[in-house]
Enzyme design. Sequence first.
Site, PDB file in Angstrom:
ATOM      1  N   SER A   1     -11.231   1.920   2.235  1.00  0.00           N
ATOM      2  CA  SER A   1     -10.649   1.487   3.509  1.00  0.00           C
ATOM      3  C   SER A   1      -9.993   2.655   4.230  1.00  0.00           C
ATOM      4  CB  SER A   1      -9.624   0.382   3.278  1.00  0.00           C
ATOM      5  OG  SER A   1     -10.224  -0.761   2.719  1.00  0.00           O
TER       6      SER A   1
ATOM      7  N   GLU B   1      -4.823   4.392   5.559  1.00  0.00           N
ATOM      8  CA  GLU B   1      -4.641   4.104   4.138  1.00  0.00           C
ATOM      9  C   GLU B   1      -5.133   5.272   3.294  1.00  0.00           C
ATOM     10  OE1 GLU B   1      -6.404   0.845   0.983  1.00  0.00           O
ATOM     11  OE2 GLU B   1      -5.529   0.114   2.851  1.00  0.00           O
TER      12      GLU B   1
ATOM     13  N   ARG C   1       0.795  -1.224   0.000  1.00  0.00           N
ATOM     14  CA  ARG C   1       0.000   0.000   0.000  1.00  0.00           C
ATOM     15  C   ARG C   1       0.834   1.284   0.000  1.00  0.00           C
ATOM     16  NH1 ARG C   1      -2.374  -3.744  -1.125  1.00  0.00           N
ATOM     17  NH2 ARG C   1      -4.381  -4.497  -0.363  1.00  0.00           N
TER      18      ARG C   1
END
Length: 293
Positions: A209, A280, A160
């Site tokens: 998210s 995130e 990520r």
Amino acid sequence: MNPERDVPLSRFTTLGTGGPARWFARPGTADELVALLAWAKREEEPVAAVGLGSNLLVADEGFPGLALKLDGELASAAVKAGRLAARGGAPLAVCLHRARAAELGGIEFVCAIPGTVGGGVWMNAGAYGSDIATVLLRAQVADADGARWLTPFELGLRYRRSDLRPGQIVAGAEFRLEPRPAAEIKAAVTEMQAARKAAQPTNKRTFGSVFKNPEHELTAGRMLEACGLKGHRIGGAQISPKHANFIENADGAISADALGLIAEARERALEQFGVRLEPEVQLLGPIEVPPFP
């Protein structure tokens, strides 16, 4: 190309919050993009791409810089010589459609990622055990000095995140795919989409998210559920009653409401599990998550 002034970014974010960008432009070619980045550098204006507005929380005060939404040629995608060639503004859903039509598999997982190629490369987006790094051949990165192609190693892709920096914009990418019957691709996508719909609030306004999954036996969502945060609300924003790693715009939320939920969720996870959850979602403008005590 002349940027527009004071364009509300709430029009472009999936959560529907955020103030105006001081400057806003829709470059349609790599040359236009580089020219805008050079202009921003001369004017000492920060730069950000908004993509499809997912994975983005914009400050209520707005963004004091140049916001870019790639358009035209920079939002196209096509299969060439067995490879998927896509520009940075191309929606990942369009890329999946082009690949399936050419009977090429490998990116079925992007059906769960409501973003663009540029955003996907920038954060090495992933789902269902795969991510962009597993299929990316190279990406074209533009800045004020021009555009160049970089390998996944040079991009520093990992879970990520990447090594890309402010002032750099992903203008395009090429993906390595494998032959696969269209019927198999469709079946795999249908299964993934059904699982996503069953577990996530896909019919609500969210930015995706909230937190990266920690190195823990519990995912971020399960951890926050165990903290009793499902349905917890601040102002017009609430932690999704369906999946605790999502924040919904329940009723006229502002970004400050969502930020308050992010801060409280991190505090509760640290208190109950000793885990420091890492956001995130990307923050844009004068907005930041309060530091841990």
